[in-house]
Design an enzyme around this catalytic site. Structure first.
Site, short mmCIF file in Angstrom:
data_model
loop_
_atom_site.label_atom_id
_atom_site.label_comp_id
_atom_site.label_asym_id
_atom_site.label_seq_id
_atom_site.Cartn_x
_atom_site.Cartn_y
_atom_site.Cartn_z
N LYS A 89 -5.14 1.04 3.81
CA LYS A 89 -3.89 1.55 3.25
C LYS A 89 -3.15 2.32 4.34
CE LYS A 89 -5.20 0.28 -0.94
NZ LYS A 89 -4.59 -0.86 -1.66
N SER A 118 -2.23 -5.94 -1.24
CA SER A 118 -1.73 -4.57 -1.43
C SER A 118 -0.98 -4.02 -0.23
CB SER A 118 -2.90 -3.63 -1.76
OG SER A 118 -3.77 -3.50 -0.65
#
Length: 271
Positions: free
Chosen positions: A134, A79
């Site tokens: 993230k 990701s």
């Protein structure tokens, strides 16, 4: 301290030297025997106890460092490609955002607040037992939206050189995005109906003590678009270096950690 007698009055065998003990020299054999006796006094139990104390201190130092200073994490998904790769091992600075004191729900003083653009490690709001990494793109008070995959913050397009698009021709609209309606800015367009998708959503306002995060691999990231904001209390730290990396998807996966090392990534700074 030795005593030096005057040369003019030497002691002879016939002299009366009451209260004085003649000195005795120690032979090498006697010295060896004395050392052996001293060593015999230290039992095996004492030796084990010494090493037990060293082990206890080492464990305590490790726990203190892991809890308050630095912790290691592994990247299991893509990701954050190409900023972070599957098989990267990271060191995370926990002190920068104020490490949490175990069992107290309190934090140490922060060196600084999380900032836009920081890569952060946090506990996933849906399941705090899992850690996510993230990029932070929105802080409290920011208005965020995305148009055709382009992030817009407070009315300005955000330059994101780190972003990767692996499926640019697709724009799914899953039911997961329905949570956004509670934070939607009520514009004329929104009044006609709100139908968010992966590449088109918002504008949303980030609430107090919360952050909005996105994966750098925008087309393959389970992030705030799907499950919402990250509470400030769940932020754990900021990764700062890749200390080890290898390619996990190989034919001989059991030895990939040894035979497929990414040497060029070792020591790479995370930005």
């Amino acid at each position: 301290m030795s005593i030096n007698e005057p040369a003019s009055s030497p002691l002879t065998s016939g002299s009366a030297a009451e209260g004085m003990i003649p000195s005795r020299s120690i032979t090498p054999q006697q010295r060896v025997e004395a050392l052996r006796e001293l060593n015999r006094g230290r039992s095996k139990l004492a030796f084990v106890w010494e090493w037990t104390k060293i082990f206890q201190v080492s464990v305590l130092l490790f726990l203190l460092i892991r809890t308050f200073l630095v912790e290691a994490f592994k990247i299991p998904s893509g990701s954050m490609e190409h900023t972070l790769l599957v098989g990267d091992f990271l060191l995370v600075n926990k002190l920068v955002y104020g490490a949490e004191v175990p069992f107290t729900h309190t934090r140490l003083p922060r060196l600084r607040q999380p900032q836009r653009g920081d890569v952060i490690v946090f506990e996933w709001p849906e399941d705090p037992s899992k850690n996510f990494v993230k990029r932070l793109v929105g802080v409290p008070g920011d208005t965020l939206e995305m148009r055709e995959g382009i992030l817009v913050r407070n009315g300005d397009r955000v330059p994101e050189r780190y972003v990767e698009h692996t499926e640019p021709d697709m724009d799914p609209a899953p039911e997961d995005f329905r949570w956004q309606r509670d934070y939607l800015v009520r514009t004329a367009a929104a009044a006609a109906g709100y139908h968010p998708s992966r590449n088109n959503w918002g504008p949303l306002v980030v609430p107090e003590k919360s952050y909005f995060v996105l994966g750098d691999n925008r087309d393959n990231s389970l992030d705030s678009r799907y499950w919402g904001f990250v509470p400030d209390s769940l932020v754990k730290g900021r990764p700062f270096v890749v200390y080890y990396s290898y390619v996990p998807d190989t034919a001989n996966a059991s030895l990939a950690w040894l035979t497929r090392i990414r040497w060029t990534r070792l020591g790479e700074r995370i930005r």
